[in-house]
Design a protein around this motif. Structure first.
Motif, PDB file in Angstrom:
ATOM      1  N   LEU A   1       7.160  48.811  36.468  1.00 43.13           N
ATOM      2  CA  LEU A   1       8.170  48.936  37.529  1.00 43.13           C
ATOM      3  C   LEU A   1       7.608  48.291  38.791  1.00 43.13           C
ATOM      4  CD1 LEU A   1       8.913  52.742  36.946  1.00 43.13           C
ATOM      5  CD2 LEU A   1      10.121  50.805  35.912  1.00 43.13           C
ATOM      6  N   VAL A   2       8.111  47.119  39.134  1.00 45.78           N
ATOM      7  CA  VAL A   2       7.516  46.340  40.225  1.00 45.78           C
ATOM      8  C   VAL A   2       8.510  46.148  41.361  1.00 45.78           C
ATOM      9  CG1 VAL A   2       6.589  44.077  40.860  1.00 45.78           C
ATOM     10  CG2 VAL A   2       5.854  45.174  38.735  1.00 45.78           C
ATOM     11  N   PHE A   3       7.999  46.345  42.552  1.00 50.38           N
ATOM     12  CA  PHE A   3       8.780  46.178  43.776  1.00 50.38           C
ATOM     13  C   PHE A   3       8.337  44.885  44.453  1.00 50.38           C
ATOM     14  CE2 PHE A   3       9.428  46.907  48.327  1.00 50.38           C
ATOM     15  CZ  PHE A   3      10.740  47.348  48.336  1.00 50.38           C
ATOM     16  N   LEU A   4       9.279  43.975  44.697  1.00 48.65           N
ATOM     17  CA  LEU A   4       8.967  42.700  45.334  1.00 48.65           C
ATOM     18  C   LEU A   4       9.684  42.621  46.671  1.00 48.65           C
ATOM     19  CD1 LEU A   4       7.691  39.776  44.935  1.00 48.65           C
ATOM     20  CD2 LEU A   4       9.961  39.112  44.112  1.00 48.65           C
ATOM     21  N   HIS A   5       8.933  42.432  47.735  1.00 50.84           N
ATOM     22  CA  HIS A   5       9.575  42.385  49.047  1.00 50.84           C
ATOM     23  C   HIS A   5       9.184  41.118  49.796  1.00 50.84           C
ATOM     24  CE1 HIS A   5       5.906  43.745  51.246  1.00 50.84           C
ATOM     25  NE2 HIS A   5       5.624  44.235  50.061  1.00 50.84           N
ATOM     26  N   GLY A   6       9.958  40.800  50.806  1.00 48.44           N
ATOM     27  CA  GLY A   6       9.686  39.606  51.586  1.00 48.44           C
ATOM     28  C   GLY A   6      10.821  39.357  52.549  1.00 48.44           C
ATOM     29  N   PRO A   7      10.570  38.520  53.552  1.00 45.25           N
ATOM     30  CA  PRO A   7      11.582  38.299  54.590  1.00 45.25           C
ATOM     31  C   PRO A   7      12.816  37.579  54.060  1.00 45.25           C
ATOM     32  CG  PRO A   7       9.738  36.780  54.866  1.00 45.25           C
ATOM     33  CD  PRO A   7       9.350  37.725  53.784  1.00 45.25           C
ATOM     34  N   SER A   8      13.907  37.731  54.779  1.00 39.90           N
ATOM     35  CA  SER A   8      15.156  37.058  54.431  1.00 39.90           C
ATOM     36  C   SER A   8      14.952  35.543  54.421  1.00 39.90           C
ATOM     37  CB  SER A   8      16.212  37.452  55.462  1.00 39.90           C
ATOM     38  OG  SER A   8      17.423  36.827  55.157  1.00 39.90           O
ATOM     39  N   GLY A   9      15.485  34.897  53.402  1.00 38.36           N
ATOM     40  CA  GLY A   9      15.350  33.452  53.295  1.00 38.36           C
ATOM     41  C   GLY A   9      14.038  33.006  52.668  1.00 38.36           C
ATOM     42  N   GLY A  10      13.211  33.962  52.271  1.00 41.32           N
ATOM     43  CA  GLY A  10      11.897  33.642  51.721  1.00 41.32           C
ATOM     44  C   GLY A  10      11.907  33.188  50.275  1.00 41.32           C
ATOM     45  N   GLY A  11      13.035  33.339  49.593  1.00 44.56           N
ATOM     46  CA  GLY A  11      13.117  32.845  48.218  1.00 44.56           C
ATOM     47  C   GLY A  11      13.173  33.922  47.141  1.00 44.56           C
ATOM     48  N   LYS A  12      13.418  35.162  47.531  1.00 35.46           N
ATOM     49  CA  LYS A  12      13.455  36.244  46.536  1.00 35.46           C
ATOM     50  C   LYS A  12      14.587  36.028  45.532  1.00 35.46           C
ATOM     51  CE  LYS A  12      13.957  39.519  49.642  1.00 35.46           C
ATOM     52  NZ  LYS A  12      14.077  38.648  50.847  1.00 35.46           N
ATOM     53  N   SER A  13      15.797  35.803  46.052  1.00 35.52           N
ATOM     54  CA  SER A  13      16.935  35.610  45.146  1.00 35.52           C
ATOM     55  C   SER A  13      16.771  34.336  44.323  1.00 35.52           C
ATOM     56  CB  SER A  13      18.245  35.550  45.929  1.00 35.52           C
ATOM     57  OG  SER A  13      18.472  36.786  46.577  1.00 35.52           O
ATOM     58  N   THR A  14      16.172  33.330  44.928  1.00 36.09           N
ATOM     59  CA  THR A  14      15.917  32.084  44.196  1.00 36.09           C
ATOM     60  C   THR A  14      15.009  32.359  43.003  1.00 36.09           C
ATOM     61  OG1 THR A  14      16.136  30.844  46.260  1.00 36.09           O
ATOM     62  CG2 THR A  14      15.038  29.730  44.435  1.00 36.09           C
ATOM     63  N   LEU A  15      13.958  33.138  43.236  1.00 35.05           N
ATOM     64  CA  LEU A  15      13.039  33.485  42.146  1.00 35.05           C
ATOM     65  C   LEU A  15      13.760  34.252  41.040  1.00 35.05           C
ATOM     66  CD1 LEU A  15      10.233  33.772  40.880  1.00 35.05           C
ATOM     67  CD2 LEU A  15       9.807  35.732  42.377  1.00 35.05           C
ATOM     68  N   LEU A  16      14.608  35.195  41.426  1.00 37.37           N
ATOM     69  CA  LEU A  16      15.338  35.968  40.409  1.00 37.37           C
ATOM     70  C   LEU A  16      16.294  35.073  39.624  1.00 37.37           C
ATOM     71  CD1 LEU A  16      16.087  39.335  42.228  1.00 37.37           C
ATOM     72  CD2 LEU A  16      14.075  38.609  40.945  1.00 37.37           C
ATOM     73  N   GLY A  17      16.891  34.088  40.316  1.00 39.62           N
ATOM     74  CA  GLY A  17      17.770  33.140  39.631  1.00 39.62           C
ATOM     75  C   GLY A  17      17.016  32.324  38.586  1.00 39.62           C
ATOM     76  N   LEU A  18      15.765  31.999  38.891  1.00 38.56           N
ATOM     77  CA  LEU A  18      14.936  31.261  37.935  1.00 38.56           C
ATOM     78  C   LEU A  18      14.606  32.143  36.739  1.00 38.56           C
ATOM     79  CD1 LEU A  18      12.549  29.493  40.451  1.00 38.56           C
ATOM     80  CD2 LEU A  18      14.143  28.337  38.912  1.00 38.56           C
ATOM     81  N   LEU A  19      14.284  33.417  37.020  1.00 38.67           N
ATOM     82  CA  LEU A  19      13.971  34.346  35.928  1.00 38.67           C
ATOM     83  C   LEU A  19      15.192  34.568  35.041  1.00 38.67           C
ATOM     84  CD1 LEU A  19      11.834  37.017  37.803  1.00 38.67           C
ATOM     85  CD2 LEU A  19      11.055  35.452  36.017  1.00 38.67           C
ATOM     86  N   GLY A  20      16.350  34.555  35.656  1.00 42.87           N
ATOM     87  CA  GLY A  20      17.584  34.747  34.893  1.00 42.87           C
ATOM     88  C   GLY A  20      18.061  33.476  34.211  1.00 42.87           C
ATOM     89  N   GLY A  21      17.345  32.370  34.439  1.00 41.29           N
ATOM     90  CA  GLY A  21      17.725  31.122  33.775  1.00 41.29           C
ATOM     91  C   GLY A  21      18.957  30.479  34.376  1.00 41.29           C
ATOM     92  N   VAL A  22      19.336  30.911  35.576  1.00 42.98           N
ATOM     93  CA  VAL A  22      20.489  30.310  36.251  1.00 42.98           C
ATOM     94  C   VAL A  22      20.088  28.944  36.818  1.00 42.98           C
ATOM     95  CG1 VAL A  22      22.220  30.643  38.057  1.00 42.98           C
ATOM     96  CG2 VAL A  22      21.297  32.620  36.839  1.00 42.98           C
ATOM     97  N   ALA A  23      18.850  28.846  37.301  1.00 49.61           N
ATOM     98  CA  ALA A  23      18.313  27.572  37.780  1.00 49.61           C
ATOM     99  C   ALA A  23      17.033  27.280  37.004  1.00 49.61           C
ATOM    100  CB  ALA A  23      18.018  27.664  39.278  1.00 49.61           C
ATOM    101  N   VAL A  24      16.615  26.006  37.010  1.00 47.11           N
ATOM    102  CA  VAL A  24      15.349  25.641  36.348  1.00 47.11           C
ATOM    103  C   VAL A  24      14.383  25.033  37.362  1.00 47.11           C
ATOM    104  CG1 VAL A  24      15.648  25.337  33.857  1.00 47.11           C
ATOM    105  CG2 VAL A  24      16.701  23.719  35.422  1.00 47.11           C
ATOM    106  N   PRO A  25      13.088  25.320  37.211  1.00 46.56           N
ATOM    107  CA  PRO A  25      12.112  24.791  38.166  1.00 46.56           C
ATOM    108  C   PRO A  25      11.827  23.315  37.889  1.00 46.56           C
ATOM    109  CG  PRO A  25      10.983  26.007  36.446  1.00 46.56           C
ATOM    110  CD  PRO A  25      12.451  26.140  36.168  1.00 46.56           C
TER     111      PRO A  25
END
Ligand code: ATP
Ligand code: MG
Length: 228
Positions: free
Chosen positions: A31-55
């Motif tokens: 159970l991991v908590f990931l935090h960071g400032p707005s605009g820092g790329g959190k949602s982008t990272l989750l989109g990559l994990l979900g396969g919505v975007a590719v690196p």
């Protein structure tokens, strides 16, 4: 369960990458908590994990499978089968009932349906555990309060026991006591289902509930460079 290596991602038109993550991993059931400032790329990272975007570079290995090597269709199938998402805006279908929203993953994924067993009973059980009164189950999602919609979104993510749960700021619309209650419910159900959870928020106060807390700034070199 989740292992990222040498991940680099930039949005079209960006001069510098928004994510540059040498190494990040989540163990089974962690159970991991990931935090960071707005605009820092959190949602982008989750989109990559979900396969919505590719690196543009790097590997994203989920359950032993590097999803960056899959076709867009195969990534969609992988996500439906193995990942439960709770979005900040929930993404419920407003005209569908609470119950039918929870059942959706079982219509998209035969695997989720099979793991749910009696899907209807599984949905009812999750909604009960997440404290949504049965009188609300047939109501269109659009007619539920924000807190109620959140519980429906959590039940939808959990149904059919996906191995990976991803939650993107699911508490930001709630007041502090309700945030607490929701996080407790989500964690209890996650532990019961045996899934690994990556929970993202800018609100570091929620970190105490998790096995591990990570600042995106600590794992993301792109951000460290732009901050300095
Ligand atoms: N679809 C997109 N197209 C282009 N750039 C984007 C897109 N989505 C996000 N970005 C940019 O990528 C960066 C990271 O955004 P992201 O949404 O991942 O941040 P975040 O950490 O989730 O922020 P918040 O806490 O506000 O949700 C921002 O600079 C943003 O402008
Ligand atoms: Mg975000």
């Amino acid at each position: 369960m989740i292992a990222l290596t040498d991940l680099v991602f930039r949005w079209p038109g960006q001069a510098t990458p928004c994510l540059d993550i040498p190494d990040f991993a989540l163990a089974d059931g962690e159970l991991v908590f990931l935090h960071g400032p707005s605009g820092g790329g959190k949602s982008t990272l989750l989109g990559l994990l979900g396969g919505v975007a590719v690196p543009e570079q790097g590997a994203i290995v989920l359950l032993g499978q590097d999803i960056t090597r899959l076709s867009a269709r195969a990534r969609d199938r992988f996500r439906a089968n193995h990942i439960g998402f709770v979005f900040q805006q929930f993404n419920l279908l407003p005209w569908l009932s609470a119950l039918d929203n929870v059942l959706l993953p079982c219509t998209f994924s035969a695997r989720r349906k099979q793991r749910a067993g009696d899907a209807h009973a599984a949905a009812a059980r999750l909604l009960t555990h997440l404290d949504l009164a049965p009188s609300l189950w047939q109501k269109p999602a659009a007619e539920l309060s924000v807190g109620q919609q959140q519980r429906v979104a959590a039940a939808r993510a959990l149904i059919g026991k996906p191995e990976i749960l991803i939650a993107d700021e699911p508490t930001s619309a709630l007041d502090a006591p309700r945030q607490q209650i929701f996080v407790d419910l989500l964690l209890r159900e996650t532990v019961e289902s045996g899934a690994a959870l990556l929970f993202v928020s800018h609100d570091a106060r929620l970190a105490v509930h998790f096995d591990r807390s990570i600042a995106l700034t600590d794992i993301n070199r792109a951000m460290q460079e732009s901050v300095v």
